[in-house]
Design an enzyme around this catalytic site. Structure first.
Site, short mmCIF file in Angstrom:
data_model
loop_
_atom_site.label_atom_id
_atom_site.label_comp_id
_atom_site.label_asym_id
_atom_site.label_seq_id
_atom_site.Cartn_x
_atom_site.Cartn_y
_atom_site.Cartn_z
NE ARG A 53 -1.28 2.69 2.69
CZ ARG A 53 -0.86 3.89 3.07
NH1 ARG A 53 -0.87 4.91 2.22
NH2 ARG A 53 -0.39 4.08 4.30
CG ASP A 54 3.20 4.28 3.05
OD1 ASP A 54 2.78 5.23 2.37
OD2 ASP A 54 3.98 4.44 4.00
CG HIS A 67 5.44 4.63 9.25
ND1 HIS A 67 4.66 3.76 8.51
CD2 HIS A 67 5.93 5.51 8.35
CE1 HIS A 67 4.69 4.11 7.23
NE2 HIS A 67 5.45 5.19 7.11
CB CYS A 108 6.22 11.62 1.81
SG CYS A 108 4.89 12.74 2.31
CG ASN A 151 7.44 3.33 4.35
OD1 ASN A 151 7.00 4.07 5.20
ND2 ASN A 151 6.81 3.10 3.21
CG HIS A 153 9.36 7.56 5.31
ND1 HIS A 153 8.95 7.56 4.00
CD2 HIS A 153 8.26 7.19 6.02
CE1 HIS A 153 7.68 7.22 3.92
NE2 HIS A 153 7.23 7.00 5.14
#
Length: 303
Positions: free
Chosen positions: A14-15, A206, A239, A248, A208
């Site tokens: 997803r991300d 979470h 992002c 990430n 990055h």
């Protein structure tokens, strides 16, 4: 004392994939999820029920969820920004819904065109509906370590958002360094503040890796006893609202770190590397994971 066991949530499907400009066929997304669960991942963020107008890459959300061969013991979560998204999540039989709120007013306004308080109130009916259907709600607090628009974000601002999310019934809180500017000292300050509000088992990180600090930040969290983290296979992601932000932290790199510390993850690193190599080949670029590239350089990838 570090945790003896750590739970990793792979957010790559997803991300990670939502930031890819080129269309990715549904079959590749499903195969990636299958490879991740075969590698031992038990928490997978599978897709996002958002308008395809805003995130066209996730326009096949229902097809992805319908195509997964689900494994017992694996939880499949989906991002749901509103009640329409929740209806899609419910229909697809997602196990968990993910909501989000920024710790930065500037980011909230630029990202979703409303204040932090307004954004959280919009999620209240989503949380209520999820609980009515026995679904867990996980919330991400974005820009918790810094914002591309306003710069520094205070610890108090993060704590305030955490309180607001808990007030609407959120089950789990994830502290997110959306643009990857956090350092270990700052991460500890933010996490220690969050730990006063959130049970340890329901708090996660979470990170990055824009400034190369993600693994260091995870280690700082481990020292506090935090034992749940998001990561993205092959370091996929970024992002779209933060210029220069990288993906990430790579799941492969986190697993290598944890296994080196004697911490159990239940994940087969070789199979995980192959999963990352598979999707990287589909995308036409190398994995962003240093561990994956080091392992792949010693042997041909099994695709």
């Amino acid at each position: 004392m570090l945790p003896t066991q750590v739970k990793l949530v792979d957010v790559g499907p997803r991300d990670g994939l939502q930031n890819e400009a080129q269309p990715i066929a549904t079959e590749y997304k499903i195969e990636l999820i299958h490879r991740l669960q075969a590698a031992g991942l038990r928490e997978i963020e599978a897709t996002s029920f958002v308008s395809p107008k805003w995130v066209p890459q996730m326009g096949d959300n229902s097809d992805v969820m319908a195509g997964i061969q689900r494994q017992a013991g694996v939880r499949y979560s989906v991002l749901t920004p509103n009640m329409k998204g929740f209806e899609g999540a419910l229909e697809s039989k997602a196990d968990e819904v993910v909501i989000f709120a920024a710790a930065s007013e500037a980011f909230s306004q630029r990202n979703i065109n409303c204040s932090i308080a307004e954004s959280i109130e919009r999620f209240r009916p989503v949380v209520e509906a999820a609980h009515a259907n026995q679904m867990k709600v996980r919330a991400a607090v974005s820009c918790a370590l810094g914002c591309p628009y306003q710069g520094e974000v205070s610890v108090d601002a993060v704590s305030d958002v955490v309180r607001r999310l808990l007030d609407i019934g959120t089950d789990h809180i994830g502290i997110a360094d959306t643009i990857g500017v956090g350092t270990a000292g700052r991460v500890k300050q933010v996490m220690e503040s969050a730990m006063k509000l959130v049970p340890l088992a329901e708090l996660s990180g979470h990170f990055h890796d824009t400034y190369g600090q993600a693994l260091t930040n995870i280690y700082a969290c481990l020292e506090l006893g935090i034992h749940t983290f998001d990561a993205s296979v092959a370091g996929l992601g970024g992002c779209p609202y933060a210029k220069g932000a990288t993906g990430n932290v790579a799941t492969e790199d986190v697993v290598y770190l944890l296994h080196g510390l004697g911490i159990q993850t239940g994940i087969d690193l070789d199979k995980l590397v192959d999963a990352g190599a598979y999707i990287s080949q589909v995308l036409g670029h190398k994995p962003a994971s240093r561990v994956a590239n080091a392992i792949l350089s010693k042997r041909p990838a099994t695709l």
